[in-house]
Design an enzyme around this catalytic site. Structure first.
Site, PDB file in Angstrom:
ATOM      1  N   ASP A 141       0.842  -1.199   0.000  1.00 16.40           N
ATOM      2  CA  ASP A 141       0.000   0.000   0.000  1.00 16.40           C
ATOM      3  C   ASP A 141       0.875   1.247   0.000  1.00 16.40           C
ATOM      4  OD1 ASP A 141      -2.553   1.574   0.564  1.00 16.40           O
ATOM      5  OD2 ASP A 141      -1.341   2.087   2.311  1.00 16.40           O
ATOM      6  N   TYR A 179       2.837  10.109  -0.721  1.00 21.09           N
ATOM      7  CA  TYR A 179       3.975   9.569   0.026  1.00 21.09           C
ATOM      8  C   TYR A 179       5.297   9.834  -0.688  1.00 21.09           C
ATOM      9  CZ  TYR A 179       0.446   6.748   2.548  1.00 21.09           C
ATOM     10  OH  TYR A 179      -0.644   6.317   3.266  1.00 21.09           O
ATOM     11  N   LYS A 196      -3.126   5.728  -3.818  1.00 21.86           N
ATOM     12  CA  LYS A 196      -4.170   6.706  -3.514  1.00 21.86           C
ATOM     13  C   LYS A 196      -3.983   7.987  -4.317  1.00 21.86           C
ATOM     14  CE  LYS A 196      -3.718   5.035   1.220  1.00 21.86           C
ATOM     15  NZ  LYS A 196      -2.352   4.479   1.026  1.00 21.86           N
ATOM     16  N   HIS A 198      -7.795   9.607  -1.298  1.00 21.13           N
ATOM     17  CA  HIS A 198      -7.068   9.650  -0.032  1.00 21.13           C
ATOM     18  C   HIS A 198      -7.843  10.317   1.098  1.00 21.13           C
ATOM     19  CE1 HIS A 198      -2.623   9.448   1.353  1.00 21.13           C
ATOM     20  NE2 HIS A 198      -3.410   9.339   2.399  1.00 21.13           N
TER      21      HIS A 198
END
Length: 297
Positions: free
Chosen positions: A43, A48, A73, A106
């Site tokens: 994931d 990120y 996401k 998200h």
């Protein structure tokens, strides 16, 4: 390994490796280590900043792409119909694969919910085109789900939420279950990674005496007990670690079982307090200044 069947028939490994706040080189090593240990679910997220390294870690592990379930996401800066499809293209290119197994929104972004709905419709188009195998959401509360489902055609397959013994979110879980949505836990063992500015009085779940007692009864660690609790309650869980020994330890939860009394004891630890972003706050993106982390390409 335990699998969960999503509401569109796609099979997803229940336990996955999370890479939130993992640096680039750490991410490559963590993903490679996890896959070699037996994980088959990774994931990540556009925000990120390590999707590229997730793809590299998969390739370095020499695991065939079809054996790995990749979840990522779309961040709120890419909400909107065409924007979400462009976000998919960016993520796909960084990961190095033409198809993503699970693509989710998200945040609910209540201050721009019309764009949230448009973004989800963009995900529906990607699903219809076979570019993604399943779609879902993250951090959605029951009323967010109701509004989204009323305005779209495909019920989310997954709702990824903060979920650990101190934050069980029963109302969200009930809403998910009512719609056939899998509740997926981020921060599933709690107390590992906290967002800045939230819950300065927080107490780590890892230090809880009740959990320690249950762990001792089974000869297991507290994180293993929490992960087993998630799995036996029918949830997906995404523990994060960059340490190979802990990555392997978190996967070693399929050869013991908690009884109903123990599960109930853990359920009762709920404090009803989020340690991460409040889904109702319209300024969450600005408070965390995540938009700046996403390249414009």
């Amino acid at each position: 390994m335990m699998d969960l069947t999503l509401n569109n028939g796609v099979v997803m490994p229940a336990l996955g490796l999370g890479v939130f706040q993992s640096g680039p080189e750490e991410t490559v090593r963590a993903v490679e280590s996890a896959l070699k240990a037996g994980y088959r679910h990774i994931d990540t997220a556009a925000v990120y900043g390590n999707e590229r390294q997730v793809g590299e870690g998969i390739r370095q592990a020499e695991i065939h792409r079809d054996e790995v379930f990749i979840e990522t996401k779309v961040w709120v800066s890419d909400y909107g119909y065409e924007e979400a499809q462009h976000a998919f293209e960016k993520s796909s290119r960084k990961l190095g694969y033409p198809t993503i197994d699970l693509l989710i929104l998200h945040q609910p972004a209540p201050d721009r919910f019309e764009k949230t709905v448009a973004a989800y419709k963009g995900l529906e188009a990607l699903l219809a085109a076979g570019r993604v195998r399943a779609i879902g959401v993250s951090n959605f509360l029951p009323h967010h789900l109701e509004r989204l489902i009323a305005a779209t055609d495909v019920v989310p397959a997954v709702n990824q939420i903060e979920l650990h013994p101190y934050c069980v979110q029963p109302e969200v879980q009930r809403a998910d279950a009512a719609h056939g949505i899998i509740s997926q836990a981020w921060s599933p063992i709690g107390g590992i990674t906290f967002y800045p500015g939230y819950g300065d009085e927080r107490v780590s779940v890892l230090e809880d005496t009740e959990l320690r007692a249950i762990a001792q009864e089974h000869g297991r660690t507290v994180p293993q007990v929490m992960l087993r609790w998630h799995l036996q309650r029918g949830r997906s869980a995404i523990p994060k670690s960059v340490t190979p020994s802990r990555i392997a330890e978190n996967l070693d939860v399929f050869d013991f079982e908690l009884d109903e009394a123990e599960l109930t004891r853990i359920d009762a630890l709920d404090r009803g307090v989020l340690s991460g972003p409040d889904p109702e706050r319209s300024d969450t993106p600005r408070r965390f200044n995540f938009d700046r982390l996403i390249p414009e390409d």
